[in-house]
Scaffold this motif. Structure first.
Motif, PDB file in Angstrom:
ATOM      1  N   LEU A 150      24.117  18.574  53.287  1.00  0.00           N
ATOM      2  CA  LEU A 150      24.882  17.335  53.423  1.00  0.00           C
ATOM      3  C   LEU A 150      25.626  17.043  52.121  1.00  0.00           C
ATOM      4  O   LEU A 150      26.838  16.889  52.106  1.00  0.00           O
ATOM      5  CB  LEU A 150      23.957  16.172  53.769  1.00  0.00           C
ATOM      6  N   TYR A 151      24.871  16.956  51.037  1.00  0.00           N
ATOM      7  CA  TYR A 151      25.469  16.736  49.716  1.00  0.00           C
ATOM      8  C   TYR A 151      24.467  17.145  48.654  1.00  0.00           C
ATOM      9  O   TYR A 151      23.287  17.403  48.932  1.00  0.00           O
ATOM     10  CB  TYR A 151      25.921  15.286  49.537  1.00  0.00           C
ATOM     11  N   ILE A 152      24.953  17.205  47.424  1.00  0.00           N
ATOM     12  CA  ILE A 152      24.141  17.642  46.286  1.00  0.00           C
ATOM     13  C   ILE A 152      24.269  16.600  45.185  1.00  0.00           C
ATOM     14  O   ILE A 152      25.377  16.128  44.885  1.00  0.00           O
ATOM     15  CB  ILE A 152      24.605  19.018  45.783  1.00  0.00           C
ATOM     16  N   GLU A 153      23.152  16.270  44.596  1.00  0.00           N
ATOM     17  CA  GLU A 153      23.134  15.270  43.521  1.00  0.00           C
ATOM     18  C   GLU A 153      22.616  15.901  42.238  1.00  0.00           C
ATOM     19  O   GLU A 153      21.593  16.590  42.233  1.00  0.00           O
ATOM     20  CB  GLU A 153      22.233  14.092  43.906  1.00  0.00           C
ATOM     21  N   GLY A 154      23.319  15.666  41.138  1.00  0.00           N
ATOM     22  CA  GLY A 154      22.867  16.151  39.847  1.00  0.00           C
ATOM     23  C   GLY A 154      22.030  15.104  39.134  1.00  0.00           C
ATOM     24  O   GLY A 154      22.433  13.944  39.027  1.00  0.00           O
ATOM     25  N   VAL A 155      20.850  15.507  38.672  1.00  0.00           N
ATOM     26  CA  VAL A 155      19.942  14.596  37.955  1.00  0.00           C
ATOM     27  C   VAL A 155      19.473  15.304  36.693  1.00  0.00           C
ATOM     28  O   VAL A 155      18.590  16.164  36.740  1.00  0.00           O
ATOM     29  CB  VAL A 155      18.725  14.205  38.820  1.00  0.00           C
ATOM     30  N   LYS A 156      20.109  14.986  35.572  1.00  0.00           N
ATOM     31  CA  LYS A 156      19.823  15.636  34.296  1.00  0.00           C
ATOM     32  C   LYS A 156      19.965  17.147  34.442  1.00  0.00           C
ATOM     33  O   LYS A 156      21.027  17.649  34.766  1.00  0.00           O
ATOM     34  CB  LYS A 156      18.450  15.213  33.777  1.00  0.00           C
ATOM     35  N   LEU A 173      15.968  23.645  39.295  1.00  0.00           N
ATOM     36  CA  LEU A 173      16.435  23.584  37.910  1.00  0.00           C
ATOM     37  C   LEU A 173      17.775  24.314  37.811  1.00  0.00           C
ATOM     38  O   LEU A 173      17.831  25.542  37.833  1.00  0.00           O
ATOM     39  CB  LEU A 173      15.405  24.222  36.975  1.00  0.00           C
ATOM     40  N   MET A 174      18.854  23.556  37.730  1.00  0.00           N
ATOM     41  CA  MET A 174      20.195  24.125  37.721  1.00  0.00           C
ATOM     42  C   MET A 174      21.179  23.023  37.347  1.00  0.00           C
ATOM     43  O   MET A 174      20.928  21.849  37.623  1.00  0.00           O
ATOM     44  CB  MET A 174      20.534  24.679  39.118  1.00  0.00           C
ATOM     45  N   ASN A 175      22.294  23.385  36.725  1.00  0.00           N
ATOM     46  CA  ASN A 175      23.304  22.365  36.446  1.00  0.00           C
ATOM     47  C   ASN A 175      24.350  22.321  37.554  1.00  0.00           C
ATOM     48  O   ASN A 175      24.474  23.250  38.349  1.00  0.00           O
ATOM     49  CB  ASN A 175      23.948  22.563  35.066  1.00  0.00           C
ATOM     50  N   MET A 189      33.142  19.930  47.893  1.00  0.00           N
ATOM     51  CA  MET A 189      34.047  19.341  46.904  1.00  0.00           C
ATOM     52  C   MET A 189      33.278  18.403  45.969  1.00  0.00           C
ATOM     53  O   MET A 189      32.443  17.605  46.404  1.00  0.00           O
ATOM     54  CB  MET A 189      35.168  18.570  47.611  1.00  0.00           C
ATOM     55  N   ARG A 190      33.600  18.513  44.704  1.00  0.00           N
ATOM     56  CA  ARG A 190      33.024  17.606  43.691  1.00  0.00           C
ATOM     57  C   ARG A 190      33.765  16.280  43.773  1.00  0.00           C
ATOM     58  O   ARG A 190      34.998  16.238  43.719  1.00  0.00           O
ATOM     59  CB  ARG A 190      33.200  18.230  42.306  1.00  0.00           C
ATOM     60  N   ILE A 191      33.028  15.192  43.939  1.00  0.00           N
ATOM     61  CA  ILE A 191      33.650  13.866  44.009  1.00  0.00           C
ATOM     62  C   ILE A 191      33.256  12.980  42.833  1.00  0.00           C
ATOM     63  O   ILE A 191      33.793  11.891  42.661  1.00  0.00           O
ATOM     64  CB  ILE A 191      33.308  13.145  45.329  1.00  0.00           C
ATOM     65  N   HIS A 192      32.310  13.465  42.044  1.00  0.00           N
ATOM     66  CA  HIS A 192      31.753  12.660  40.955  1.00  0.00           C
ATOM     67  C   HIS A 192      31.001  13.615  40.036  1.00  0.00           C
ATOM     68  O   HIS A 192      30.608  14.710  40.452  1.00  0.00           O
ATOM     69  CB  HIS A 192      30.803  11.610  41.547  1.00  0.00           C
ATOM     70  N   ARG A 193      30.812  13.216  38.794  1.00  0.00           N
ATOM     71  CA  ARG A 193      30.034  14.033  37.869  1.00  0.00           C
ATOM     72  C   ARG A 193      28.670  14.397  38.455  1.00  0.00           C
ATOM     73  O   ARG A 193      28.129  15.474  38.185  1.00  0.00           O
ATOM     74  CB  ARG A 193      29.855  13.263  36.547  1.00  0.00           C
TER      75      ARG A 193
END
Length: 236
Positions: A150-156, A173-175, A189-193
């Motif tokens: 659905l979507y991916i969220e980056g957390v640190k 564990l991945m950036n 698509m990237r929509i935000h940092r």
């Protein structure tokens, strides 16, 4: 992965030095050394050339001029004794820019940067064909189908991958940059940092926020134009 490379430099001593560096770099396969860009054209036509160590200031045809006629898949590391060419070099989409005299450490750093680019590109192409990736999560490899994301969220230093019909996201564990490069575009698509979305899963746009199910995700200013261009192409 092995990269086929050639060296083009009108100074024989400089060309020979780079050749010696290439020969002791395990992932480089040196297929030719040339003293002018004109001589290098034939090699590119007859061989698959991944990488060129290319001098900028040369007679007949400069490195910057030569770069404009290269196939898109051939990458460049510029070599020169003149720092004023650095900006022009990067405008030509060079992977790196080496100032003479060139040490082997600098040569190897630039070559590794090129290798990283080709490996990342190759992985993304394979992932796009296979329609899945494996990620490490909780001491095991988890297979994730693209169609389920659905979507991916980056957390640190981690990413959370939210899937269809799964309330608990997969954390690995991945950036964000690494996983973004592994996903097919423009499907993802990237929509935000901190967010990458699966465009097929978007339910709507509310006040310029992306809605996917119960999730409402912000769109940062730096990604608004790219997203708007995509939406314009899918809006009646």
């Amino acid at each position: 992965m092995t990269l086929n490379c050639i060296i083009i430099d009108d100074e024989p001593l400089a060309a020979d030095l780079l050749a010696s560096y290439a020969k002791k770099t395990l992932f480089l396969n040196l297929i030719g050394v040339f003293n002018s860009a004109v001589e290098g054209v034939k090699a590119i036509r007859e061989n698959r050339v991944d990488l060129i160590f290319l001098d900028i200031q040369m007679p007949e045809l400069s490195g910057l001029e030569f770069a404009k006629i290269l196939p898109k898949e051939t990458k460049i590391i510029f070599t020169t004794a003149f720092s004023q060419y650095a900006i022009d070099g990067y405008k030509a989409n060079a992977i790196d820019y080496l100032m003479k005299p060139i040490s082997y450490d600098d040569f190897l750093d630039a070559s590794n940067r090129a290798l990283d680019w080709f490996q990342t590109t190759h992985q993304a192409e394979n992932a796009s064909t296979d329609r899945f990736i494996f990620v490490k999560s909780e001491y095991k490899l988890v297979k994730i189908m693209f169609d389920d994301i659905l979507y991916i969220e980056g957390v640190k230093d981690y990413v959370k991958i939210y899937l269809n019909n799964d309330h608990k996201p997969i954390m690995t564990l991945m950036n964000m940059k690494k996983i973004e490069e592994s996903l097919p575009k423009p499907e993802f698509m990237r929509i935000h940092r901190s967010y990458i979305v699966h465009m097929k899963k978007i339910d709507g746009i509310d006040r310029f926020r992306v809605v996917i199910g119960d999730a409402v995700l912000p769109i940062s200013d730096s990604y608004k134009t790219i997203l708007q261009d995509y939406l314009d192409g899918h809006t009646l």
